[in-house]
Design a protein around this motif. Structure first.
Motif, PDB file in Angstrom:
ATOM      1  N   LEU A  26      -0.907   3.685 -29.121  1.00 28.70           N
ATOM      2  CA  LEU A  26      -0.029   4.286 -28.094  1.00 28.70           C
ATOM      3  C   LEU A  26      -0.753   4.572 -26.594  1.00 28.70           C
ATOM      4  O   LEU A  26      -0.220   4.224 -25.825  1.00 28.70           O
ATOM      5  CB  LEU A  26       0.157   5.888 -28.527  1.00 28.70           C
ATOM      6  N   GLN A  27      -2.290   4.950 -26.876  1.00 34.57           N
ATOM      7  CA  GLN A  27      -2.920   5.095 -25.331  1.00 34.57           C
ATOM      8  C   GLN A  27      -3.196   3.736 -24.710  1.00 34.57           C
ATOM      9  O   GLN A  27      -3.154   3.674 -23.676  1.00 34.57           O
ATOM     10  CB  GLN A  27      -4.221   5.804 -25.757  1.00 34.57           C
ATOM     11  N   THR A  28      -3.456   2.640 -25.486  1.00 35.00           N
ATOM     12  CA  THR A  28      -3.857   1.239 -25.168  1.00 35.00           C
ATOM     13  C   THR A  28      -2.218   0.811 -24.579  1.00 35.00           C
ATOM     14  O   THR A  28      -2.275   0.254 -23.332  1.00 35.00           O
ATOM     15  CB  THR A  28      -4.226   0.438 -26.218  1.00 35.00           C
ATOM     16  N   ALA A  29      -1.047   0.988 -25.112  1.00 34.77           N
ATOM     17  CA  ALA A  29       0.110   0.573 -24.554  1.00 34.77           C
ATOM     18  C   ALA A  29       0.334   1.413 -23.166  1.00 34.77           C
ATOM     19  O   ALA A  29       1.101   0.952 -22.305  1.00 34.77           O
ATOM     20  CB  ALA A  29       1.173   0.808 -25.721  1.00 34.77           C
ATOM     21  N   ALA A  30       0.183   2.815 -23.337  1.00 36.53           N
ATOM     22  CA  ALA A  30       0.369   3.503 -21.915  1.00 36.53           C
ATOM     23  C   ALA A  30      -0.450   2.841 -20.835  1.00 36.53           C
ATOM     24  O   ALA A  30       0.265   2.854 -19.555  1.00 36.53           O
ATOM     25  CB  ALA A  30      -0.304   4.882 -22.001  1.00 36.53           C
ATOM     26  N   SER A  31      -1.670   2.335 -20.962  1.00 38.83           N
ATOM     27  CA  SER A  31      -2.476   1.902 -20.219  1.00 38.83           C
ATOM     28  C   SER A  31      -1.865   0.562 -19.471  1.00 38.83           C
ATOM     29  O   SER A  31      -1.783   0.245 -18.163  1.00 38.83           O
ATOM     30  CB  SER A  31      -3.955   1.432 -20.554  1.00 38.83           C
ATOM     31  N   PHE A  32      -1.362  -0.246 -20.406  1.00 43.91           N
ATOM     32  CA  PHE A  32      -0.571  -1.645 -20.218  1.00 43.91           C
ATOM     33  C   PHE A  32       0.734  -1.264 -19.203  1.00 43.91           C
ATOM     34  O   PHE A  32       1.185  -2.168 -18.337  1.00 43.91           O
ATOM     35  CB  PHE A  32      -0.492  -2.357 -21.189  1.00 43.91           C
ATOM     36  N   GLN A  33       1.369  -0.123 -19.637  1.00 47.95           N
ATOM     37  CA  GLN A  33       2.520   0.278 -19.120  1.00 47.95           C
ATOM     38  C   GLN A  33       2.172   0.466 -17.658  1.00 47.95           C
ATOM     39  O   GLN A  33       3.314   0.135 -16.651  1.00 47.95           O
ATOM     40  CB  GLN A  33       3.132   1.564 -19.631  1.00 47.95           C
ATOM     41  N   GLU A  34       1.258   1.053 -17.374  1.00 54.34           N
ATOM     42  CA  GLU A  34       0.945   1.302 -16.028  1.00 54.34           C
ATOM     43  C   GLU A  34       0.422  -0.051 -15.204  1.00 54.34           C
ATOM     44  O   GLU A  34       0.934  -0.308 -14.058  1.00 54.34           O
ATOM     45  CB  GLU A  34      -0.338   2.042 -15.921  1.00 54.34           C
ATOM     46  N   VAL A  35      -0.171  -0.936 -15.949  1.00 49.12           N
ATOM     47  CA  VAL A  35      -0.458  -2.021 -15.369  1.00 49.12           C
ATOM     48  C   VAL A  35       0.902  -2.920 -14.919  1.00 49.12           C
ATOM     49  O   VAL A  35       1.174  -3.570 -14.077  1.00 49.12           O
ATOM     50  CB  VAL A  35      -1.095  -3.153 -16.250  1.00 49.12           C
ATOM     51  N   THR A  62      11.878 -10.073 -29.607  1.00 46.76           N
ATOM     52  CA  THR A  62      10.438 -10.195 -30.228  1.00 46.76           C
ATOM     53  C   THR A  62       9.715 -11.451 -29.750  1.00 46.76           C
ATOM     54  O   THR A  62       8.667 -11.065 -29.090  1.00 46.76           O
ATOM     55  CB  THR A  62      10.608 -10.216 -31.642  1.00 46.76           C
ATOM     56  N   ARG A  63      10.251 -12.630 -29.654  1.00 44.27           N
ATOM     57  CA  ARG A  63       9.659 -13.876 -29.423  1.00 44.27           C
ATOM     58  C   ARG A  63       9.336 -13.720 -27.884  1.00 44.27           C
ATOM     59  O   ARG A  63       8.278 -14.157 -27.553  1.00 44.27           O
ATOM     60  CB  ARG A  63      10.599 -15.215 -29.561  1.00 44.27           C
ATOM     61  N   SER A  64      10.494 -13.403 -27.096  1.00 42.12           N
ATOM     62  CA  SER A  64      10.207 -13.296 -25.452  1.00 42.12           C
ATOM     63  C   SER A  64       9.262 -12.334 -25.186  1.00 42.12           C
ATOM     64  O   SER A  64       8.456 -12.375 -24.405  1.00 42.12           O
ATOM     65  CB  SER A  64      11.294 -13.010 -24.931  1.00 42.12           C
ATOM     66  N   SER A  65       9.205 -11.018 -25.959  1.00 46.59           N
ATOM     67  CA  SER A  65       8.300  -9.981 -25.514  1.00 46.59           C
ATOM     68  C   SER A  65       6.894 -10.277 -25.981  1.00 46.59           C
ATOM     69  O   SER A  65       6.040 -10.021 -25.104  1.00 46.59           O
ATOM     70  CB  SER A  65       8.817  -8.765 -26.549  1.00 46.59           C
ATOM     71  N   PHE A  66       6.442 -11.229 -26.915  1.00 48.57           N
ATOM     72  CA  PHE A  66       5.218 -11.583 -27.347  1.00 48.57           C
ATOM     73  C   PHE A  66       4.809 -12.615 -26.509  1.00 48.57           C
ATOM     74  O   PHE A  66       3.489 -12.443 -26.169  1.00 48.57           O
ATOM     75  CB  PHE A  66       5.241 -11.979 -28.738  1.00 48.57           C
ATOM     76  N   GLU A  67       5.865 -13.484 -26.214  1.00 47.49           N
ATOM     77  CA  GLU A  67       5.243 -14.527 -24.988  1.00 47.49           C
ATOM     78  C   GLU A  67       4.940 -13.835 -23.741  1.00 47.49           C
ATOM     79  O   GLU A  67       3.738 -14.195 -23.226  1.00 47.49           O
ATOM     80  CB  GLU A  67       6.440 -15.388 -24.871  1.00 47.49           C
ATOM     81  N   LEU A  68       5.820 -13.009 -23.349  1.00 46.05           N
ATOM     82  CA  LEU A  68       5.352 -12.422 -22.061  1.00 46.05           C
ATOM     83  C   LEU A  68       4.188 -11.578 -22.077  1.00 46.05           C
ATOM     84  O   LEU A  68       3.366 -11.651 -21.113  1.00 46.05           O
ATOM     85  CB  LEU A  68       6.684 -11.537 -21.634  1.00 46.05           C
ATOM     86  N   SER A 146       5.376  -4.169 -35.176  1.00 41.92           N
ATOM     87  CA  SER A 146       5.412  -4.105 -33.568  1.00 41.92           C
ATOM     88  C   SER A 146       6.857  -3.441 -33.271  1.00 41.92           C
ATOM     89  O   SER A 146       6.718  -2.592 -32.316  1.00 41.92           O
ATOM     90  CB  SER A 146       5.177  -5.468 -32.801  1.00 41.92           C
ATOM     91  N   GLN A 147       7.809  -3.533 -33.710  1.00 46.53           N
ATOM     92  CA  GLN A 147       9.204  -2.989 -33.534  1.00 46.53           C
ATOM     93  C   GLN A 147       9.034  -1.407 -33.773  1.00 46.53           C
ATOM     94  O   GLN A 147       9.446  -0.534 -32.931  1.00 46.53           O
ATOM     95  CB  GLN A 147      10.360  -3.392 -34.090  1.00 46.53           C
ATOM     96  N   ALA A 148       8.535  -0.986 -35.065  1.00 51.44           N
ATOM     97  CA  ALA A 148       8.328   0.540 -35.121  1.00 51.44           C
ATOM     98  C   ALA A 148       7.387   1.208 -34.151  1.00 51.44           C
ATOM     99  O   ALA A 148       7.422   2.265 -33.843  1.00 51.44           O
ATOM    100  CB  ALA A 148       7.871   0.656 -36.432  1.00 51.44           C
ATOM    101  N   LEU A 149       6.170   0.350 -33.758  1.00 55.61           N
ATOM    102  CA  LEU A 149       5.266   0.762 -32.937  1.00 55.61           C
ATOM    103  C   LEU A 149       5.878   0.936 -31.550  1.00 55.61           C
ATOM    104  O   LEU A 149       5.300   1.920 -30.668  1.00 55.61           O
ATOM    105  CB  LEU A 149       4.068  -0.112 -32.859  1.00 55.61           C
ATOM    106  N   LEU A 150       6.613   0.253 -31.096  1.00 49.56           N
ATOM    107  CA  LEU A 150       7.234   0.212 -29.696  1.00 49.56           C
ATOM    108  C   LEU A 150       8.448   1.385 -29.796  1.00 49.56           C
ATOM    109  O   LEU A 150       8.714   2.368 -28.786  1.00 49.56           O
ATOM    110  CB  LEU A 150       8.083  -1.028 -29.176  1.00 49.56           C
ATOM    111  N   ASP A 151       8.959   1.570 -31.041  1.00 54.10           N
ATOM    112  CA  ASP A 151      10.032   2.707 -31.249  1.00 54.10           C
ATOM    113  C   ASP A 151       9.309   4.029 -30.892  1.00 54.10           C
ATOM    114  O   ASP A 151       9.599   4.912 -30.240  1.00 54.10           O
ATOM    115  CB  ASP A 151      10.858   2.670 -32.563  1.00 54.10           C
ATOM    116  N   ALA A 328       4.672  -3.720 -23.368  1.00 50.76           N
ATOM    117  CA  ALA A 328       3.362  -2.951 -23.302  1.00 50.76           C
ATOM    118  C   ALA A 328       2.757  -2.834 -24.684  1.00 50.76           C
ATOM    119  O   ALA A 328       1.711  -2.999 -24.948  1.00 50.76           O
ATOM    120  CB  ALA A 328       3.662  -1.726 -22.729  1.00 50.76           C
ATOM    121  N   VAL A 329       3.484  -2.424 -25.519  1.00 50.73           N
ATOM    122  CA  VAL A 329       3.119  -2.353 -26.844  1.00 50.73           C
ATOM    123  C   VAL A 329       2.582  -3.520 -27.453  1.00 50.73           C
ATOM    124  O   VAL A 329       1.466  -3.776 -28.167  1.00 50.73           O
ATOM    125  CB  VAL A 329       4.022  -1.603 -27.973  1.00 50.73           C
ATOM    126  N   ARG A 330       3.048  -4.602 -27.411  1.00 50.20           N
ATOM    127  CA  ARG A 330       2.748  -5.788 -27.939  1.00 50.20           C
ATOM    128  C   ARG A 330       1.500  -6.600 -27.045  1.00 50.20           C
ATOM    129  O   ARG A 330       0.542  -7.141 -27.627  1.00 50.20           O
ATOM    130  CB  ARG A 330       3.827  -6.980 -27.921  1.00 50.20           C
TER     131      ARG A 330
END
Length: 342
Positions: A26-35, A62-68, A146-151, A328-330
């Motif tokens: 969660l904290q790492t994803a928040a950092s990337f959300q800011e990025v 899922t595929r597009s999200s991981f690629e991005l 990854s879906q549960a973590l982004l939820d 951000a989560v991925r």
């Protein structure tokens, strides 16, 4: 980027995730959300590494999200398409994975219609003593971590945008509605959401509730499952075959897509009847708390799992935020798996 002692080599399931691991994600994803909110959305974190997206099953989000996510981390990507691959010539899945290993893949993101394929590839990578990390992007009726973590991230950032964390969901009531039998999303969300201390209520027709849960009673309406399959007694899981009791005073409602492509039997009289009994509408949300929010992992069957107008209403719907959170989560998951190799 938050400092971390992350030691998990593969991400295959949330069944054994610890609270510290959830908070780290969660904290790492928040950092990337800011990025991702900056003008320049790219960081050199995984520069020089190769992420192979091995999707043996169709996927858009899922595929597009991981690629991005990989590209935002400056990693190189290899994308696999089963229809145009050597699988059509008789090559095995493990041989395909070993081909990408030989090309220099550092991480493999695996999606397959059969449960256990990502685990099998991870075991093969370990047997070969490679340093390749495997991430489960959805396998059969098993899990979709990854879906549960982004939820989880979507909900926690709504409650505290600056500091998303597990404890924010303690004693919240979260309802998961729909085709739980075929849903890998539901299975992963059960693990993650009960780990927060939230009350998780499953609701759906008896034919679409997992036998693992339905076997504990002929009809359990609002009673806590005393013989819960989840080993931690602190986890709160409830089962409903009627929707209205489940929705009473709910904080969040997650509705699931009917997995028509995975249904091998006629488990529903009709889609119309399903919507009448289990579809999420504005009227049904009146049973919930006033500020209730609705989630859906997508793709959505409009007018079946959720009314079309409700899906597009930003007052209630978090669906677009889920898609945004996914990148951000991925990014966080790829970073945590790959940071020790940089």
């Amino acid at each position: 980027m938050p400092t971390t002692n992350w030691t998990r080599h593969h991400i295959l399931s949330l069944a054994d995730f610890t609270p510290d691991e959830y908070d780290t994600v969660l904290q790492t994803a928040a950092s990337f959300q800011e990025v991702l909110s900056r003008r320049t959305k790219k960081v050199p974190t995984l520069q020089g590494q190769v992420v192979a997206n091995l999707f043996f099953e169709s996927s858009t989000r899922t595929r597009s999200s991981f690629e991005l996510a990989a590209k935002r981390l400056s990693a190189d990507t290899l994308n696999f398409a089963a229809a145009t691959s050597s699988l059509t010539k008789g090559e095995t899945i493990l041989d395909t994975a070993k081909t990408y290993l030989a090309m220099g893949a550092d991480m493999m993101v695996i999606r397959h219609r059969e449960a256990g394929v990502p685990q099998a590839i991870a075991l093969e990578m370990d047997r070969l003593r490679s340093r390749v990390g495997v991430l489960n992007a959805g396998d059969g009726q098993h899990e979709h971590p990854s879906q549960a973590l982004l939820d989880l991230f979507t909900i926690c950032t709504l409650l505290d945008p600056g500091h998303p964390r597990l404890e924010l969901l303690k004693d919240k009531k979260i309802v998961i509605v729909g085709d739980i039998l075929h849903s890998r999303v539901a299975r992963s969300n059960i693990w993650s959401l009960t780990a927060t201390g939230a009350e998780v209520h499953l609701a759906g027709p008896p034919t679409l509730l997992p036998q693992l849960f339905a076997a504990y009673g002929s009809e359990i309406h609002g009673e806590e499952i005393s013989q819960s399959p989840i080993p931690n007694p602190q986890r709160k899981l409830f089962l409903h075959w009627d929707l209205e009791p489940a929705l009473q005073n709910a904080d969040f409602v997650m509705t699931l897509r009917l997995q028509k492509e995975r249904m091998t039997q006629h488990l529903l009289p009709s889609l119309r009847e399903y919507h009448q009994r289990y579809g999420i509408t504005r009227d049904r949300l009146k049973l919930c708390k006033q500020n209730v929010k609705v989630l859906h992992p997508g793709p959505v069957n409009r007018g079946v799992e959720i009314s079309s107008d409700l899906m597009d209403d930003p007052q209630f719907s978090l669906i677009s935020q889920q898609v945004t959170s996914g990148v951000a989560v991925r990014m966080a998951l790829l970073y945590l798996m790959g940071s020790g190799k940089s």
